[in-house]
Design a protein around this motif. Structure first.
Motif, PDB file in Angstrom:
ATOM      1  N   ARG A 173       7.175   7.599  -0.176  1.00 51.84           N
ATOM      2  CA  ARG A 173       7.588   6.275   0.204  1.00 51.84           C
ATOM      3  C   ARG A 173       8.964   5.882   0.384  1.00 51.84           C
ATOM      4  NH1 ARG A 173       4.362   1.818  -3.362  1.00 51.84           N
ATOM      5  NH2 ARG A 173       5.691   0.547  -1.691  1.00 51.84           N
ATOM      6  N   LYS A 174       9.493   5.721   1.235  1.00 52.05           N
ATOM      7  CA  LYS A 174      11.059   5.132   1.398  1.00 52.05           C
ATOM      8  C   LYS A 174      11.484   4.214   1.026  1.00 52.05           C
ATOM      9  CE  LYS A 174      11.563   9.063   3.982  1.00 52.05           C
ATOM     10  NZ  LYS A 174      12.554   8.869   5.299  1.00 52.05           N
ATOM     11  N   ILE A 175      12.738   3.692   0.388  1.00 54.46           N
ATOM     12  CA  ILE A 175      13.175   2.615  -0.051  1.00 54.46           C
ATOM     13  C   ILE A 175      13.803   1.876   0.920  1.00 54.46           C
ATOM     14  CG2 ILE A 175      15.012   1.844  -1.483  1.00 54.46           C
ATOM     15  CD1 ILE A 175      12.943   3.105  -3.126  1.00 54.46           C
ATOM     16  N   LYS A 176      13.566   0.724   1.182  1.00 51.60           N
ATOM     17  CA  LYS A 176      14.035  -0.194   2.066  1.00 51.60           C
ATOM     18  C   LYS A 176      14.941  -1.105   1.219  1.00 51.60           C
ATOM     19  CE  LYS A 176      13.006  -3.877   5.580  1.00 51.60           C
ATOM     20  NZ  LYS A 176      11.727  -4.684   5.801  1.00 51.60           N
ATOM     21  N   LEU A 177      16.424  -1.147   1.515  1.00 54.50           N
ATOM     22  CA  LEU A 177      17.330  -1.670   0.823  1.00 54.50           C
ATOM     23  C   LEU A 177      17.700  -3.067   1.932  1.00 54.50           C
ATOM     24  CD1 LEU A 177      19.391  -1.849  -1.839  1.00 54.50           C
ATOM     25  CD2 LEU A 177      20.946  -0.678  -0.301  1.00 54.50           C
ATOM     26  N   ILE A 178      17.647  -4.246   1.207  1.00 53.58           N
ATOM     27  CA  ILE A 178      17.990  -5.389   1.691  1.00 53.58           C
ATOM     28  C   ILE A 178      19.282  -5.931   0.831  1.00 53.58           C
ATOM     29  CG2 ILE A 178      17.262  -7.743   2.485  1.00 53.58           C
ATOM     30  CD1 ILE A 178      14.446  -6.770   2.649  1.00 53.58           C
ATOM     31  N   GLU A 179      20.126  -6.157   1.591  1.00 52.82           N
ATOM     32  CA  GLU A 179      21.461  -6.704   0.865  1.00 52.82           C
ATOM     33  C   GLU A 179      21.983  -8.200   1.565  1.00 52.82           C
ATOM     34  OE1 GLU A 179      23.367  -2.630   2.025  1.00 52.82           O
ATOM     35  OE2 GLU A 179      24.364  -3.425   0.311  1.00 52.82           O
ATOM     36  N   TYR A 180      22.368  -8.784   0.327  1.00 54.70           N
ATOM     37  CA  TYR A 180      23.141 -10.317   0.749  1.00 54.70           C
ATOM     38  C   TYR A 180      24.494 -10.063   0.024  1.00 54.70           C
ATOM     39  CZ  TYR A 180      18.766 -12.086   2.440  1.00 54.70           C
ATOM     40  OH  TYR A 180      17.499 -12.305   3.158  1.00 54.70           O
ATOM     41  N   ASP A 181      25.259 -10.840   0.305  1.00 51.57           N
ATOM     42  CA  ASP A 181      26.731 -11.027  -0.049  1.00 51.57           C
ATOM     43  C   ASP A 181      26.572 -12.243  -0.845  1.00 51.57           C
ATOM     44  OD1 ASP A 181      29.437 -11.505  -0.472  1.00 51.57           O
ATOM     45  OD2 ASP A 181      29.868 -11.841   1.801  1.00 51.57           O
ATOM     46  N   SER A 182      26.820 -11.999  -2.006  1.00 44.16           N
ATOM     47  CA  SER A 182      26.915 -13.023  -3.284  1.00 44.16           C
ATOM     48  C   SER A 182      28.122 -14.111  -3.084  1.00 44.16           C
ATOM     49  CB  SER A 182      27.329 -12.446  -4.606  1.00 44.16           C
ATOM     50  OG  SER A 182      28.466 -12.034  -4.975  1.00 44.16           O
ATOM     51  N   LYS A 183      29.165 -13.415  -2.364  1.00 41.03           N
ATOM     52  CA  LYS A 183      30.497 -14.174  -2.108  1.00 41.03           C
ATOM     53  C   LYS A 183      31.008 -14.766  -3.540  1.00 41.03           C
ATOM     54  CE  LYS A 183      29.517 -15.854   2.530  1.00 41.03           C
ATOM     55  NZ  LYS A 183      29.398 -17.234   3.447  1.00 41.03           N
ATOM     56  N   ALA A 184      30.722 -14.032  -4.355  1.00 34.65           N
ATOM     57  CA  ALA A 184      31.081 -14.336  -5.883  1.00 34.65           C
ATOM     58  C   ALA A 184      30.839 -15.603  -6.242  1.00 34.65           C
ATOM     59  CB  ALA A 184      32.606 -14.049  -5.987  1.00 34.65           C
ATOM     60  N   GLY A 219       9.575  -9.856  -0.366  1.00 37.56           N
ATOM     61  CA  GLY A 219       8.710  -8.860  -1.070  1.00 37.56           C
ATOM     62  C   GLY A 219       9.394  -7.776  -1.908  1.00 37.56           C
ATOM     63  N   ALA A 220      10.878  -8.110  -2.360  1.00 36.51           N
ATOM     64  CA  ALA A 220      11.489  -7.077  -3.241  1.00 36.51           C
ATOM     65  C   ALA A 220      10.606  -7.058  -4.508  1.00 36.51           C
ATOM     66  CB  ALA A 220      13.084  -7.716  -3.345  1.00 36.51           C
ATOM     67  N   VAL A 221      10.616  -5.705  -4.919  1.00 33.82           N
ATOM     68  CA  VAL A 221       9.839  -5.370  -6.190  1.00 33.82           C
ATOM     69  C   VAL A 221      10.928  -5.513  -7.288  1.00 33.82           C
ATOM     70  CG1 VAL A 221       8.209  -4.054  -5.138  1.00 33.82           C
ATOM     71  CG2 VAL A 221      10.148  -2.963  -6.165  1.00 33.82           C
ATOM     72  N   ALA A 222      12.128  -5.493  -7.037  1.00 34.13           N
ATOM     73  CA  ALA A 222      13.520  -5.443  -8.186  1.00 34.13           C
ATOM     74  C   ALA A 222      14.814  -5.817  -7.475  1.00 34.13           C
ATOM     75  CB  ALA A 222      13.573  -4.140  -8.823  1.00 34.13           C
ATOM     76  N   VAL A 223      15.627  -6.243  -8.159  1.00 33.92           N
ATOM     77  CA  VAL A 223      16.987  -6.792  -7.631  1.00 33.92           C
ATOM     78  C   VAL A 223      18.160  -6.250  -8.185  1.00 33.92           C
ATOM     79  CG1 VAL A 223      18.489  -8.835  -6.893  1.00 33.92           C
ATOM     80  CG2 VAL A 223      15.973  -8.879  -6.212  1.00 33.92           C
ATOM     81  N   ILE A 224      19.010  -5.723  -7.594  1.00 39.01           N
ATOM     82  CA  ILE A 224      20.327  -5.069  -8.300  1.00 39.01           C
ATOM     83  C   ILE A 224      21.123  -6.429  -8.266  1.00 39.01           C
ATOM     84  CG2 ILE A 224      22.050  -3.267  -8.516  1.00 39.01           C
ATOM     85  CD1 ILE A 224      20.128  -1.403  -7.096  1.00 39.01           C
ATOM     86  N   GLY A 225      21.512  -6.849  -9.195  1.00 39.96           N
ATOM     87  CA  GLY A 225      22.239  -8.091  -9.026  1.00 39.96           C
ATOM     88  C   GLY A 225      23.857  -8.107  -9.132  1.00 39.96           C
ATOM     89  N   ASP A 281       0.777  -1.044  -0.055  1.00 37.61           N
ATOM     90  CA  ASP A 281       0.044   0.097  -0.063  1.00 37.61           C
ATOM     91  C   ASP A 281       0.648   1.163  -0.107  1.00 37.61           C
ATOM     92  OD1 ASP A 281       0.594   0.787   2.723  1.00 37.61           O
ATOM     93  OD2 ASP A 281      -0.900  -0.523   3.370  1.00 37.61           O
ATOM     94  N   ASP A 282       0.335   2.475  -0.070  1.00 43.23           N
ATOM     95  CA  ASP A 282       0.995   3.584  -0.012  1.00 43.23           C
ATOM     96  C   ASP A 282       2.011   4.042   0.858  1.00 43.23           C
ATOM     97  OD1 ASP A 282      -0.142   3.933  -2.541  1.00 43.23           O
ATOM     98  OD2 ASP A 282      -1.750   5.245  -2.011  1.00 43.23           O
ATOM     99  N   LYS A 283       1.764   3.287   2.002  1.00 43.39           N
ATOM    100  CA  LYS A 283       2.476   3.827   3.371  1.00 43.39           C
ATOM    101  C   LYS A 283       3.599   2.786   3.610  1.00 43.39           C
ATOM    102  CE  LYS A 283      -1.294   5.696   5.671  1.00 43.39           C
ATOM    103  NZ  LYS A 283      -2.443   5.570   6.937  1.00 43.39           N
ATOM    104  N   ASP A 284       3.834   1.747   2.687  1.00 43.56           N
ATOM    105  CA  ASP A 284       4.740   0.747   2.828  1.00 43.56           C
ATOM    106  C   ASP A 284       6.019   1.295   2.214  1.00 43.56           C
ATOM    107  OD1 ASP A 284       3.454  -1.204   4.358  1.00 43.56           O
ATOM    108  OD2 ASP A 284       2.627  -2.150   2.461  1.00 43.56           O
ATOM    109  N   PRO A 285       7.222   0.924   2.677  1.00 47.34           N
ATOM    110  CA  PRO A 285       8.410   1.146   2.008  1.00 47.34           C
ATOM    111  C   PRO A 285       8.518   0.350   0.690  1.00 47.34           C
ATOM    112  CG  PRO A 285       8.826  -0.259   3.940  1.00 47.34           C
ATOM    113  CD  PRO A 285       7.390   0.070   4.025  1.00 47.34           C
ATOM    114  N   ILE A 286       9.130   0.930  -0.130  1.00 46.99           N
ATOM    115  CA  ILE A 286       9.627   0.152  -1.439  1.00 46.99           C
ATOM    116  C   ILE A 286      10.723  -0.797  -1.169  1.00 46.99           C
ATOM    117  CG2 ILE A 286       9.983   0.294  -3.705  1.00 46.99           C
ATOM    118  CD1 ILE A 286       8.682   3.323  -3.519  1.00 46.99           C
ATOM    119  N   ILE A 287      10.728  -2.318  -1.236  1.00 48.64           N
ATOM    120  CA  ILE A 287      11.689  -3.041  -0.871  1.00 48.64           C
ATOM    121  C   ILE A 287      12.594  -3.322  -2.162  1.00 48.64           C
ATOM    122  CG2 ILE A 287      12.391  -5.108  -0.267  1.00 48.64           C
ATOM    123  CD1 ILE A 287       9.800  -5.293   1.535  1.00 48.64           C
TER     124      ILE A 287
END
Length: 415
Positions: free
Chosen positions: A94-105, A121-127, A50-56
Motif C-alpha cells: 500500500r502506498k502512502i498518501k500524504l495530505i499537507e496543510y499550512d499551519s501558518k504558525a 481519513g488520516a490514520v495519523a498526523v505529523i504535527g 481495505d488492503d488496496k487503499d493508500p494509507i493516509i
C-alpha cells in the motif's frame, strides 16, 4: 526550486527577526490540501481501509509564516521519507498518501487542519513543531482519537496537568528529547565539560519552548552547584537586544545561555559580539545549521545541541540522495529535515508491523522500541509518550564550521 525555497527562507528569516505536500516547490494555502500523486482513498472517519487503499498520513507544518524556516525543512524530511517508502513499493503493498496543510504558525489554523485531516481519513498526523500548538491539539486529539507525532518539546504537549507532569495524553507522541532533558543536558555540559558555574540568560518570555528550556537549565544548575546570576527577557517582535545584553555582560556571568529561535539568535549573537562580548554562548538547538552561515563570523564560540551528528555517514547519505533526486541544494536546516524524516519513518515502521488503523497505530507508537532513525535509537516511554534515553550531540562553531564534540544526555531535575 532552489531559488524559490531560498527566497522563502530569507523572507521567513526576516519575519523571524522582527518577531521571533505534495512537492517542495509550492507552499500550500491553509484551506487547500497538498496531496501526493497516489490514488485517492475514500474518506473514512474510523480510519479503516481495505488492503488496496493508500494509507493516509496528514502533515501540518508552518510553510508560510514566521517559523517557516524550520517548518519547510520538517516538511521536506517527511516528503522525502514518503517518497522513499513509495518508491520501494509502499508498506505491505500500500502506498502512502500524504495530505499537507499550512499551519501558518497559528493555533486556530492548526486545529482546523487537524479536524480536516480527521474527516479525510488520516490514520495519523505529523504535527507542527511549536509547543503552544501541540498543547492546544492535545485535548482535541484525545477526543478525535487520531494520533499525532510531533516535535513540540514542552511537557504539556504529551502530558496532562498545568505543569505537564501528569498522565500522558493518549494520542500525542514526542519524537525528540523534551525541554526538560535538553535544558538539563546543556547545563550539564556547560558545568562539567566547559567548567562554568555562573550563567547569564536571555530568553523569550512569551514562548513556551524558550522559557521551558530556561527553567530546566536553571533547575539543573541549582542542583549541581552552579547558578544563574543575571536574567533578561524579551517578547515576540523585539529586535534590539543591546540594552539587555549590556546588563548581562556587566554581570559576573561566565557564559551566556540563549534558548531561542534561529532568527532571534542571529540578531542576539551579532549584537552581543558588537558590544564586545567574545565569550561562550550556549544557544540551544536552533543554532544548528544554517545558523552559522546566517550569523557569519560572530557565530564562533557558540555551542549548541543537535539531534544529529552533522558528519554522520547515514545522515549524509540520506541528504545527498534527497539533493540528487530533487536538484535541491536544501535542506539548510538538516537537523529539522532529519527529525521530519524520522517522524514519518517511525510511523511507517509501526504500520509495516501491522498497525493499520488509528487505534492500533496509537498503541504501537506508545510501545515503539528501538526505532533506528537518523536521530538515534528511539524508544517511547509509555508513561510520558516521550523518547527514553535518546542522546543528543553537542557541537561548537569554530572558524565558521560546526564541530561535533560528543553524544550527551542528562537526567532532568524537577522545577
Amino acid at each position: 526550486m532552489k531559488k524559490i525555497v531560498s527566497l522563502i527562507l530569507i523572507l521567513a528569516l526576516a519575519v523571524s527577526l522582527v518577531a521571533c505536500g505534495g512537492q517542495a516547490s509550492n507552499p500550500t494555502p491553509s484551506n487547500q490540501p497538498s496531496q501526493s500523486s497516489q490514488p485517492s482513498a475514500s474518506s473514512n472517519p474510523s480510519g479503516g481501509a481495505d488492503d488496496k487503499d493508500p494509507i493516509i498520513i496528514g502533515s501540518i507544518q508552518d510553510i508560510s509564516n514566521e517559523t517557516s524556516v524550520m517548518g519547510l525543512m520538517i516538511a521536506e524530511g517527511i516528503r522525502w521519507q514518503v517518497e522513499t517508502i513509495n518508491q520501494a513499493g509502499g508498506i505491505n503493498g500500500r502506498k502512502i498518501k500524504l495530505i499537507e496543510y499550512d499551519s501558518k504558525a497559528n493555533v486556530d489554523e492548526s486545529i482546523n487542519a487537524y479536524n480536516r485531516l480527521v474527516s479525510e481519513g488520516a490514520v495519523a498526523v505529523i504535527g507542527p513543531h511549536q509547543a503552544n500548538i501541540g498543547i492546544a491539539l492535545a485535548p482535541i486529539a484525545q477526543q478525535a482519537k487520531v494520533p499525532v507525532v510531533l516535535m513540540g518539546m514542552d511537557n504539556r504537549v504529551t502530558r496532562q496537568g498545568e505543569d505537564g507532569k501528569g498522565e500522558p495524553w493518549g494520542y500525542m507522541f514526542l519524537m525528540q528529547p523534551s525541554c526538560d532533558l535538553q535544558g538539563a543536558l546543556m547545563a550539564k555540559f556547560a558545568i562539567n565539560d566547559l567548567g562554568y558555574k555562573k550563567f547569564g540568560v536571555l530568553y523569550r518570555s512569551d514562548n513556551s519552548y524558550s522559557y521551558s528550556l530556561y527553567y530546566a537549565f536553571d533547575a539543573y544548575c541549582k542542583a549541581n552547584g552552579a547558578e544563574i546570576v543575571a536574567v533578561e527577557t524579551f517578547q515576540a517582535g523585539d529586535t534590539d537586544f543591546k540594552t539587555m545584553l549590556s546588563k548581562l555582560i556587566a554581570s559576573d556571568m561566565e557564559a551566556l545561555f540563549c534558548p531561542n529561535y534561529t532568527g532571534e539568535l542571529v540578531a542576539i549573537t551579532q549584537q552581543a559580539r558588537g558590544l564586545g562580548y567574545d565569550g561562550v554562548m550556549i544557544n540551544g538547538l536552533d543554532s544548528a545549521p544554517p545558523f552559522n552561515t546566517l550569523c557569519g563570523p560572530e557565530a564562533d564560540n557558540v555551542y549548541f545541541v543537535s539531534n544529529i551528528r552533522l558528519d554522520d555517514p547515514k545522515v549524509i547519505e540520506v541528504v545527498n540522495a534527497f539533493r540528487a533526486a530533487t536538484g535541491n541544494d536544501e535542506p539548510n536546516q538538516i537537523n529539522k529535515f532529519c527529525v521530519g524524516y524520522d517522524m514519518m519513518g517511525a510511523l511507517g515502521s509501526v504500520i509495516k508491523a501491522g498497525a493499520t488503523d488509528r487505534e492500533s497505530i496509537r498503541t504501537a507508537m506508545e510501545n515503539l522500541t528501538n526505532y533506528q532513525g537518523l536521530t538515534g535509537s528511539i524508544t517511547i516511554d509509555p508513561k510520558t509518550h516521550q523518547p527514553s534515553g535518546l542522546e543528543m550531540i553537542m557541537h561548537k562553531i569554530e572558524n565558521g564550521e560546526n564541530i561535533p564534540i560528543k553524544a550527551y544526555t542528562a537526567e532532568p531535575v524537577a522545577y
